[in-house]
Design a protein around this motif. Sequence first.
Motif, short mmCIF file in Angstrom:
data_model
loop_
_atom_site.label_atom_id
_atom_site.label_comp_id
_atom_site.label_asym_id
_atom_site.label_seq_id
_atom_site.Cartn_x
_atom_site.Cartn_y
_atom_site.Cartn_z
N TYR A 803 0.83 -1.20 0.00
CA TYR A 803 0.00 0.00 0.00
C TYR A 803 0.87 1.26 0.00
CZ TYR A 803 -3.18 3.58 1.79
OH TYR A 803 -3.87 4.75 1.97
N GLN A 804 1.92 1.24 0.84
CA GLN A 804 2.82 2.41 0.89
C GLN A 804 3.50 2.63 -0.47
OE1 GLN A 804 5.43 1.49 4.12
NE2 GLN A 804 4.01 2.27 5.71
N ARG A 806 2.43 1.81 -3.36
CA ARG A 806 1.43 2.30 -4.30
C ARG A 806 1.11 3.77 -4.03
NH1 ARG A 806 -0.47 -2.93 -3.51
NH2 ARG A 806 -1.87 -2.27 -1.83
N CYS A 807 1.17 4.19 -2.76
CA CYS A 807 0.90 5.60 -2.42
C CYS A 807 2.01 6.52 -2.99
CB CYS A 807 0.81 5.77 -0.91
SG CYS A 807 -0.73 5.11 -0.23
N TYR A 808 3.30 6.12 -2.88
CA TYR A 808 4.41 6.92 -3.41
C TYR A 808 4.30 7.05 -4.92
CZ TYR A 808 9.14 8.49 -4.45
OH TYR A 808 10.22 9.21 -4.92
N ALA A 809 4.02 5.96 -5.58
CA ALA A 809 3.86 6.01 -7.03
C ALA A 809 2.71 6.93 -7.41
CB ALA A 809 3.63 4.60 -7.57
N LYS A 810 1.70 6.88 -6.61
CA LYS A 810 0.54 7.75 -6.85
C LYS A 810 0.93 9.22 -6.70
CE LYS A 810 -4.27 8.31 -5.42
NZ LYS A 810 -5.31 7.87 -4.47
N PHE A 811 1.79 9.51 -5.68
CA PHE A 811 2.25 10.91 -5.47
C PHE A 811 3.03 11.41 -6.68
CE2 PHE A 811 5.81 13.62 -4.11
CZ PHE A 811 5.11 14.75 -3.72
N LEU A 812 3.90 10.58 -7.20
CA LEU A 812 4.68 11.00 -8.38
C LEU A 812 3.76 11.24 -9.57
CD1 LEU A 812 7.73 8.55 -8.10
CD2 LEU A 812 7.66 10.98 -7.50
N ARG A 813 2.82 10.35 -9.76
CA ARG A 813 1.90 10.54 -10.87
C ARG A 813 1.09 11.81 -10.68
NH1 ARG A 813 1.17 4.92 -10.34
NH2 ARG A 813 -0.79 5.23 -9.22
N ARG A 814 0.72 12.12 -9.49
CA ARG A 814 -0.09 13.31 -9.24
C ARG A 814 0.74 14.60 -9.48
NH1 ARG A 814 -3.35 12.71 -3.71
NH2 ARG A 814 -4.14 14.72 -4.45
#
Length: 1853
Positions: A803-804, A806-814
Amino acid sequence: MAASELYTKFARVWIPDPEEVWKSAELLKDYKPGDKVLLLHLEEGKDLEYRLDPKTKELPHLRNPDILVGENDLTALSYLHEPAVLHNLRVRFIDSKLIYTYCGIVLVAINPYEQLPIYGEDIINAYSGQNMGDMDPHIFAVAEEAYKQMARDERNQSIIVSGESGAGKTVSAKYAMRYFATVSGSASEANVEEKVLASNPIMESIGNAKTTRNDNSSRFGKYIEIGFDKRYRIIGANMRTYLLEKSRVVFQAEEERNYHIFYQLCASAKLPEFKMLRLGNADNFHYTKQGGSPVIEGVDDTKEMAHTRQACTLLGISESYQMGIFRILAGILHLGNVAFTSRDSDSCTIPPKHEPLSIFSDLMGVDYEEMCHWLCHRKLATATETYIKPISKLQATNARDALAKHIYAKLFNWIVDHVNQALHSAVKQHSFIGVLDIYGFETFEINSFEQFCINYANEKLQQQFNMHVFKLEQEEYMKEQIPWTLIDFYDNQPCINLIESKLGILDLLDEECKMPKGTDDTWAQKLYNTHLNKCALFEKPRLSNKAFIIQHFADKVEYQCEGFLEKNKDTVFEEQIKVLKSSKFKMLPELFQDDEKAISPTSATSSGRMPLSRTPAKPTKGRPGQTAKEHKKTVGHQFRNSLHLLMETLNATTPHYVRCIKPNDFKFPFTFDEKRAVQQLRACGVLETIRISAAGFPSRWTYQEFFSRYRVLMKQKDVLSDRKQTCKNVLEKLILDKDKYQFGKTKIFFRAGQVAYLEKLRADKLRAACIRIQKTIRGWLLRKKYLRMRKAAITVQRYVRGYQARCYAKFLRRTKAATIIQKYWRMYIVRRKYKIRRTATIVLQSYLRGYLARNRYRKMLREHKAVIIQKWVRGWLARTRYKRSMHAIIYLQCCFRRMMAKRELKKLKIEARSVERYKKLHIGMENKIMQLQRKVDEQNKDYKCLMEKLTTLEGIYNSETEKLRSDLERLQLSEEEAKVATGRVLSLQEEIAKLRKDLEQTQSEKKSIEERADKYKQETEQLVSNLKEENTLLKQEKEALNHLIVEQAKEMTETMEKKLVEETKQLELDLNDERLRYQNLLNEFSRLEERYDDLKEEMTLMVNVPKPGHKRTDSTHSSNESEYTFSSEIAETEDMPLRTEEPSEKKVPLDMSLFLKLQKRVTELEQEKQVMQDELDRKEEQVLRSKAKEEERPQIRGAELEYESLKRQELESENKKLKNELNELRKALSEKSAPEVTAPGAPAYRVLMEQLTSVSEELDVRKEEVLILRSQLVSQKEAIQHKDDKNTMTDSTILLEDVQKMKDKGEIAQAYIGLKETNRLLESQLQSQKRSHENEAEALRGEIQSLKEENNRQQQLLAQNLQLPPEARIEASLQHEITRLTNENLYFEELYADDPKKYQSYRISLYKRMIDLMEQLEKQDKTVRKLKKQLKVFAKKIGELEVGQMENISPGQIIDEPIRPVNIPRKEKDFQGMLEYKKEDEQKLVKNLILELKPRGVAVNLIPGLPAYILFMCVRHADYLNDDQKVRSLLTSTINSIKKVLKKRGDDFETVSFWLSNTCRFLHCLKQYSGEEGFMKHNTSRQNEHCLTNFDLAEYRQVLSDLAIQIYQQLVRVLENILQPMIVSGMLEHETIQGVSGVKPTGLRKRTSSIADEGTYTLDSILRQLNSFHSVMCQHGMDPELIKQVVKQMFYIVGAITLNNLLLRKDMCSWSKGMQIRYNVSQLEEWLRDKNLMNSGAKETLEPLIQAAQLLQVKKKTDDDAEAICSMCSALTTAQIVKVLNLYTPVNEFEERVSVSFIRTIQMRLRDRKDSPQLLMDAKHIFPVTFPFNPSSLALETIQIPASLGLGFISRV
């Protein structure tokens, strides 16, 4: 082990309580020796300090373990004491609703005060033949034990029923007698058992009364001896009565009644036959109104009176005697109303003409004055003189009451004597069972002489009971060979001595009665002087000198001395008795005859039995004072003698004890009062039994049961092969005190408490094992939980880390997405600003350009409108000028023309006035006048036309004028309106100005309105949205409703389908019920038939025939009977052995049955003759009518006329023969003067038979000839029509084929001659018709053409007929004849069109003819099949004649001749599947094939059903020969022989199965070859050729079907008898799964052990037996469907018997037993699967048993459990479910009992279920059997008869 060691913490004890007698408590700490106080915790939650008695230091009674509570036998309790007994009875009675409990040899019965469904015949059948310990306690079990011991030990039995009033003694005795009557039956047809039961209503009516304790209390004791013969069937009975309570006749306490019979009489007073008794309401009589309670709730005295009279009639008491009894009873009631008036203190009188006394005198037939005198006086006799002394009113009243009591007692004895006479049997009695219904121990506030006698009798009975119990205990110890010591038990001999010994109480009482001035006080003083302080059992009350106290075995009783002497003397005045003895009423003196002395039972016969006295053994105080003499025996003396006789009888029998307990004094159903129960338990000896048992070794175990129960206490090394030694070793370790147990031969004996100690050790061991199991399981569960948690933690970590990430990857994408969004956003802002500016510019330009364009448009528009206005104005001005100019010009022209006309007028006037003018004018005037006249006429015509036109034009003009006028008016209105409009325009202009002002105001208002409109719009939109939501909800609701409707429709459809299925099932059930009723009737018929055969055999043995002769039956008996009289034939055949031929010199009576049969046959022949004569007359009339029109008829009529004449001649000759034969018959029958005229073998008889046989044969021959000739004529007609020019040789060739079908040579020649003559006649007829045809060709051409068409049609029909088989030709020809007559009818209809009457008469005659022809068709159709085989045979004979002329050569010569060997294989090839035998060999055939046939050899070596095939092939041959007598004889012999075999070997399953299979196969063969289309579908063509042709055996098929049903029922009974001993042992008792069921401690009455011993049946035994049944049925070739029905019946028997025993055995209702049952059922299902019988319906019959087993295993606590049980147990009735729940018993302490509240919940849920109230299943029920048609594929011609059957006398055809 010391008893004190059991008093540990949590041990439960019983402590005394004043209210509940005993109360349960629990120890809060261990007891230590020396403790004076026990700390207890009561069940209601309180703590208590219980102080021990310092003197005795007795500890409170220990309470039994819960698993022992509710035991069937009180002796099975580990702790035997009063509170344990009381608690066990209470639990069984209140919780389990069980009223019976064993206490050793005693059956304790508690009155439920409610009707229970446990006394039906199904319960009786369930207990019949069972051991007493195998079933739950019941009065039927005691009765069965007595019955069994009587038969086994050859010893008389007694059942002693005792208890308080209202405890149910009478009912118990009644049920015992009902059991004997039902089980044993009677030895004769006199219905003795019904008479024994019928004695109860009589004795209850005259000996029972309502008391405060009981509505039907027996006020006398009775001992009924039921006698049995050597086969132990009831043959009679005898009754002895004891101590009738006579005082009740004259006095009743409050809320009590007199004897029932008085109230029954009063209730029936309005009946016509009772008018003479002059009775009324019971309140009108002194003897019936004292208690104030004349009516018993729920009892109809009128109906009870009818039952009493019915019982009297059944017992042989005639109507006259019954009315005599009722007269005496009515007289007693009227006597009680006699009143006395005092003259003075010493005398009294009766009022004159006193109505009650007058009625009494009339009813009794005595003198009124004499009775009146002796009621008020008495006679005193001295040594020298006799005095008549008046008596006082009180003395007179007492004397009246004494007389009433005396009369009633005498009547009571008289009725008992007559009942005994009715029950007496002439057959010698072999043994008896006595039922003693006697009063129990009684104690009231005031106890008198009656209570003293009752308690004295109970002392004697208790002594006998104690001795018997002690004797049984001693025998048990001696049987087991263990040392025993004398048990100290209460001996009541001192109390008996106090009462009956010399100078005892009774002795002193008799002595005081003899004293002249003896009184109750003096007697009391004698008692005090004799026994007080000398006998410990005799006491004197402190405050009374007229009473005494006796210490009885049950309690102390205080007796009041007042009335003892009077009741003991039982004095009545002798003068009153003499008056009654002199009565004219014959029955009354009979009552006062001296009674004969009773025979003492000690005088035994040689067989050791007690002779039954037919009179009461002077038992009651109902034999009071015949006289007042000294030698008269007192009541006490009589009672003591009768009691001694009773004790002698009981001691000579084996006693069985029933103790009835009254649970409460208020008659409340299932209410238990502990105080009253304890009193009765003490009084009836139950506790004494317990005490005796507890003093020794009350607990007893077999070694095997002990080992099975306490195996858990043993180690593996302790278990030896010797069970006895193993138990000894274990007990020595467990119980150190060896005095606590003893080892017998087969049992281990334990003292009280030791079993409880062993149970405690077992429970501790099991508890320790449970704890160890729990420990291991809990550890395993926790480890499993830890592993699951660890695995879960790892999984959680994995998911968190993922989950963590996936959250970091999500931050970069955002972040990247935000940059892109900013770029596009800025671009969007700039582009939007540019678009706004550009849009604004474009808008400005557009507005400006639009403004300029609009200005140009307005200008152009103004110019265009100006031009238009100018155009129109200029045009108007030009038109105006033109119109003025035209008007002026026209006016000028007019003026000028007018001037010119005036000038011309003047000229003409001047010319007219001159003469010359006239002359000129008159020249040619006439001509002109004529011309003018014509013109005038023409003008007139034109005028008329013009006038017409003018008229039309005027009409048109007027209409147009009207139109114009209306247009003008409209234009004028328009003009006016225009003017008005102009004014209005002005006003409007003014208004416009105003409106402009208003417009401004309106615009201002508009803004506000728009604002409001916006607001309203918003609200509206909101409302719309809300409405939309509501609409959505409504749509959803609609959809839900639609869905609901669909579901409801679906449910309704399903409901309808279910109803349809249910109705179908109901119809099937109704059909099965009808089948069952029919088959039950068959069963009853077969039973009666067997009974009839047995009686005949007995009669044959009993009757000695002096001169036996040749026995035979009438030879014509069967031939003159139809198949419908099968049963009567059997009956007559059975009567054969009893018939013998008497010598010829004796007169033989006329056989009326034979005479009537022959007369009937003669009548039939005369009717046939009359029918033939009528047909002849009709034919003659037709011939006469046809002669007139012979030339006009078609060619075929000539042949038919000739045929009719031939037939007429034949019929005339036949009629002559018939007349002659009938005359001979009449002559033979008229010879009645000879006595032997109709005897078999007599001349007239022989003549009659010969003539009758010849007439029948001749009639058949003539019918066959007629039919053959008719068919030949039809065939010949076709040949003649097609071949007119051919010679007669062709005709003979055509006829040859048909001639070959004739019977014999004579008939062939006769038929051939007749045909030749017919041919000649036909040829001549054809020639004459041909000539007439040529002469009248032109006139009749049209008719000939129609006739040709008709002939063509007939030829086609004939061609079709010739293609048909021979048996169908005759029918087709008759149908053709009917068609021809119909056409002829049409012809005559045209012919007689002018004469309706002739046509009507013709039609009537024609209809008659058609009806006759149809009848002929039906008759001939019946004979078609008979002729078929005969024609074939004769055809073969003719063929043989043509080939070799071998008609005179014998069969033997044919075989021996070498030239003809080819005929042998041809005959073998043409074998028809028939067997021929001679008539005299029929008995040999039946003997070898049925009577002496061994089924096993046939089943193993030969084809299945071979006897059935052989019998059918014999029947076929008899049918082929058309021999109805042979067919009937063979079928009758077959059926009777099968019955004989089944009667002889009916207990052999193999024999019954074999003949059931063969009977069904025989039945199927009769169906398969019957010729009916429904049974021929599966036949081959060859099999269809083998069908029966002459006889319809449908009735015999029904007889065979009934026989098969009887055999099937016998088969079911046989297999039931084989299976029944196995079922309970194998299905219930045997432990198929070892170790599941636990063995509980048992009492004195041991049950059958569940451990498999040698000879014990197991489930494997049942399965082996089922396999045996199935293999036998398969070997015998039984139909598969029938095998399924047998298997279904077997499984039903297994399930029903198992369930019934389960419902009657409390020890079987446990969880472990449920598992055993389910396992056993699964094994049975596996057997069904192995045999491929799962679709037989057998599994469904086990459903009740399966559900009962599931009920034992399911959870039984909550409401959900109750709901599950109700839905699960659909095959069980409510009574069965409740019974199982009540009986549910835990085997181990870990199980729990079913609570009462849960059972009530079940009852509430099932209250609406409509099912049978019957508790047990009907194990005797037999399902209706069906025999589906099962054709055989076996060809009859291939069947070979083995030589082993011994049927060499049968030949194949």
